[in-house]
Motif scaffolding. Structure first.
Motif, PDB file in Angstrom:
ATOM      1  N   PHE A   1       6.313  -8.197  -4.710  1.00 14.28           N
ATOM      2  CA  PHE A   1       7.748  -8.145  -4.470  1.00 14.28           C
ATOM      3  C   PHE A   1       8.095  -7.878  -2.995  1.00 14.28           C
ATOM      4  O   PHE A   1       9.219  -8.128  -2.578  1.00 14.28           O
ATOM      5  CB  PHE A   1       8.403  -7.049  -5.335  1.00 14.28           C
ATOM      6  N   LEU A   2       7.112  -7.336  -2.235  1.00 17.90           N
ATOM      7  CA  LEU A   2       7.418  -6.898  -0.866  1.00 17.90           C
ATOM      8  C   LEU A   2       7.966  -8.011   0.031  1.00 17.90           C
ATOM      9  O   LEU A   2       8.892  -7.758   0.827  1.00 17.90           O
ATOM     10  CB  LEU A   2       6.148  -6.292  -0.223  1.00 17.90           C
TER      11      LEU A   2
ATOM     12  N   ILE B   1       7.755   5.479  -7.733  1.00 15.64           N
ATOM     13  CA  ILE B   1       6.947   4.489  -8.447  1.00 15.64           C
ATOM     14  C   ILE B   1       6.434   3.390  -7.517  1.00 15.64           C
ATOM     15  O   ILE B   1       5.494   2.677  -7.873  1.00 15.64           O
ATOM     16  CB  ILE B   1       7.768   3.859  -9.584  1.00 15.64           C
ATOM     17  N   GLY B   2       7.022   3.256  -6.342  1.00 13.08           N
ATOM     18  CA  GLY B   2       6.570   2.241  -5.392  1.00 13.08           C
ATOM     19  C   GLY B   2       7.061   0.851  -5.732  1.00 13.08           C
ATOM     20  O   GLY B   2       7.692   0.619  -6.787  1.00 13.08           O
ATOM     21  N   ILE B   3       6.732  -0.109  -4.856  1.00  7.10           N
ATOM     22  CA  ILE B   3       7.149  -1.502  -5.044  1.00  7.10           C
ATOM     23  C   ILE B   3       5.898  -2.348  -5.226  1.00  7.10           C
ATOM     24  O   ILE B   3       4.954  -2.242  -4.447  1.00  7.10           O
ATOM     25  CB  ILE B   3       7.946  -2.003  -3.822  1.00  7.10           C
TER      26      ILE B   3
ATOM     27  N   TYR C   1      18.173  -9.987  -4.697  1.00  3.45           N
ATOM     28  CA  TYR C   1      16.809  -9.881  -5.242  1.00  3.45           C
ATOM     29  C   TYR C   1      16.538  -8.410  -5.511  1.00  3.45           C
ATOM     30  O   TYR C   1      16.752  -7.555  -4.637  1.00  3.45           O
ATOM     31  CB  TYR C   1      15.778 -10.434  -4.250  1.00  3.45           C
ATOM     32  N   SER C   2      16.061  -8.107  -6.717  1.00  2.46           N
ATOM     33  CA  SER C   2      15.817  -6.714  -7.076  1.00  2.46           C
ATOM     34  C   SER C   2      14.547  -6.636  -7.903  1.00  2.46           C
ATOM     35  O   SER C   2      14.273  -7.510  -8.735  1.00  2.46           O
ATOM     36  CB  SER C   2      16.996  -6.150  -7.871  1.00  2.46           C
TER      37      SER C   2
ATOM     38  N   ASP D   1       6.349   0.054   3.930  1.00  2.00           N
ATOM     39  CA  ASP D   1       4.965   0.262   3.487  1.00  2.00           C
ATOM     40  C   ASP D   1       5.032   0.886   2.100  1.00  2.00           C
ATOM     41  O   ASP D   1       5.586   1.989   1.922  1.00  2.00           O
ATOM     42  CB  ASP D   1       4.234   1.178   4.451  1.00  2.00           C
ATOM     43  N   SER D   2       4.489   0.179   1.127  1.00  2.00           N
ATOM     44  CA  SER D   2       4.617   0.669  -0.247  1.00  2.00           C
ATOM     45  C   SER D   2       3.396   0.259  -1.055  1.00  2.00           C
ATOM     46  O   SER D   2       2.775  -0.780  -0.786  1.00  2.00           O
ATOM     47  CB  SER D   2       5.884   0.108  -0.900  1.00  2.00           C
TER      48      SER D   2
END
Length: 528
Positions: free
Chosen positions: A474-475, A468-470, A483-484, A513-514
């Motif tokens: 949030f990166l 699903i990626g970030i 932190y989540s 990298d997302s």
């Protein structure tokens, strides 16, 4: 470059210019002097020839008036015995030899009369002619000796035209000619001797003058320049104790004086700059101490602040499951106060006990992660990274078996061993793969690769999933503790924080990298 080489080349150039100039000057002077001296010798010879011819004619005047040829021949023969006299004869106006120092010539006609009797002899002569002092001279080469022949016209005078012996017409201007040949060998020898003497003197001056001039230049120009160059070279090397001696009051002396003044100013500037440097170093030292003190205070304040934030976060994270535990404990107490438990109550109690167990494990997991990260000791050893990766993947395959997740491993052969803590490296591999599994709720693929970058002498580990990626916002915060980006309430938010800390403990680096909906790639670089 040696500075003395420039002085030598300049001195050589000056010597060549002076030598060539003096040589050409003396050669020009010699040519002029030799030509002038030759002209003087010839003029002197002509003057002597004219005087001798006049003397001969005057001595023969009475004999010629009396037409006494015998006495004239005897006189000519007597005069001709002189070494310098090579020819001596008298012609009449028809070109006939009337008298001669050589008796056999008397009566010969040596010139054919083709023109006027008054001028044919002069015009008949084909040699180089020089008319001066009422006489004609020309050069005749005979048997290797050069003879200057002098022809003096015998003028008709009133007593000659009225004499009874051999009266001539008063209208006849020239009665005859006196021809005298003078040897020029001695003159040529004198001229040659003078030429040799002039050339020898000139050669002596050509050799001596440049040498004397070069000695003067060496003493008064080259030596001061050499000293200036040596001093300049010493200054270039940082030695300012090299004053130049002033030995003259000319331009070089002024140059040396200016050089010494410049050197004094350089010494003053150097002393002043050194003083500034010492003052600046002292100020820098004071400021550095102040900055260190301020830095230590800031670090201490940051530590206290971080400790406070960490304590607050830990308290918050642990307080949540503990609060749940307290609530469920109170509910269990109320349930236990009942005389009899129904089957539904028993199911509720079992469910509540499971929740309590889960919350207790969550507290333990938080504490375990913090303890693992806080351990300063490292068990560093030479390890085969391929074995660590394969062992970690084999453990995680059991978690992906029923989730339709494909775990792909690509490890290059012959990867060199690296020095690391194998337990912590396995921990970061497990954390990254676990995060990738949680990012694939509907299944997918996880690719793990390991390769050696020879140019940078680094080990490169890549973890990629198509989950699903970030989200982009949030990166910047994913490596912060607690932190989540997951909203399921099960993530502690300390896994990536631990990964980041372990990698930096190994002097490595991690990149992420997302893109949301396209998956995530973590790249780790470890020194090999």
């Amino acid at each position: 470059m040696n500075p003395l080489q420039n002085v030598t080349s300049i001195r050589l150039k000056i010597f060549i210019i002076i030598a060539v100039s003096i040589t050409f000057a003396f050669l020009a002077f010699d040519l002029i002097m030799l030509k002038h001296q030759q002209n003087i010798y010839i003029e002197d010879l002509l003057f002597n020839a004219h005087s001798v011819s006049d003397t001969i004619l005057k001595s023969l005047e009475q004999d010629m008036m009396a037409d006494n040829t015998t006495s004239i021949n005897i006189t000519l023969q007597a005069i001709g015995k002189q070494e310098i006299i090579k020819e001596l004869r008298i012609y009449n106006h028809n070109g006939e030899v009337r008298s001669s120092m050589i008796g056999d010539e008397v009566g010969e006609v040596q010139f054919s009369q083709t023109e006027s009797n008054q001028c044919f002899i002069c015009h008949h002569v084909g040699n180089e002619q020089n008319r001066s002092r009422d006489m004609l001279t020309y050069n005749v080469d005979t048997e290797g000796s050069c003879i200057m022949s002098v022809i003096v016209p015998i003028q008709n005078q009133p007593r000659c035209s009225s004499a009874a012996c051999h009266a001539h017409s008063p209208t006849q201007r020239i009665l005859g000619f006196l021809n005298m040949g003078v040897c020029r060998s001695r003159l040529q020898e004198d001229i040659h001797r003078s030429q040799v003497q002039i050339l020898m003197v000139s050669l002596l001056f050509i050799l001596l003058l440049p040498a004397l001039i070069m000695l003067f230049i060496k003493k008064h120009v080259s030596r001061p320049l050499r000293q200036l160059l040596v001093s300049t070279d010493q200054i270039a090397r940082g030695d300012l104790d090299c004053k130049v001696d002033i030995v003259s009051r000319d331009e070089l002396g002024q140059l040396a004086l200016s050089f010494n003044k410049m050197l004094e100013r350089l010494v003053a500037f150097k002393t002043e700059i050194e003083g500034w440097n010492e003052e600046l170093e002292e100020r820098v030292t004071q400021k550095t101490m102040q900055l260190k003190e301020a830095q230590s205070q800031i670090i201490q304040a940051e530590k206290m602040s971080s400790l406070g934030r960490l304590a607050a976060v830990i308290a918050h994270e642990i307080n949540n499951p503990i609060s749940g535990l307290i609530v469920f404990i109170n509910l269990l107490q109320k349930s236990m106060d009942k005389e009899e438990l129904t089957e539904a109550d028993r199911v509720k109690v079992i469910k509540r006990l499971g929740i309590m167990e889960s919350e207790a494990k969550r507290c333990g997991h938080i504490v375990s992660e913090l303890l693992s990260f806080s351990r300063a000791e490292q068990k560093m050893m030479d390890c085969n990274i391929a074995e660590i990766v394969e062992r970690s993947v084999s453990i995680l395959k059991f978690k992906t078996k029923d989730k339709q997740i494909s775990l792909n491993l690509n490890v290059e052969p012959d990867i060199p061993e690296i020095r690391c803590d194998p337990g912590k490296i396995q921990q970061i591999i497990m954390n990254l793969v676990q995060n990738a599994i949680e990012a694939l709720p509907q299944g997918g693929e996880i690719d793990i690769s390991a390769q050696y970058v020879k140019e940078k002498k680094q080990l490169k580990l890549v973890f990629h999933d198509n989950g699903i990626g970030i989200p982009e916002e949030f990166l910047p915060h994913i490596f912060e503790p607690f932190y989540s980006s997951k909203d399921n309430g099960q993530s502690v938010g300390i896994g990536l924080f631990v990964v980041y800390g372990v990698i930096h403990q190994h002097n490595g680096a991690i990149e992420v990298d997302s893109a949301e909906g396209k998956g995530t790639t973590f790249t780790i670089f470890l020194p090999a």
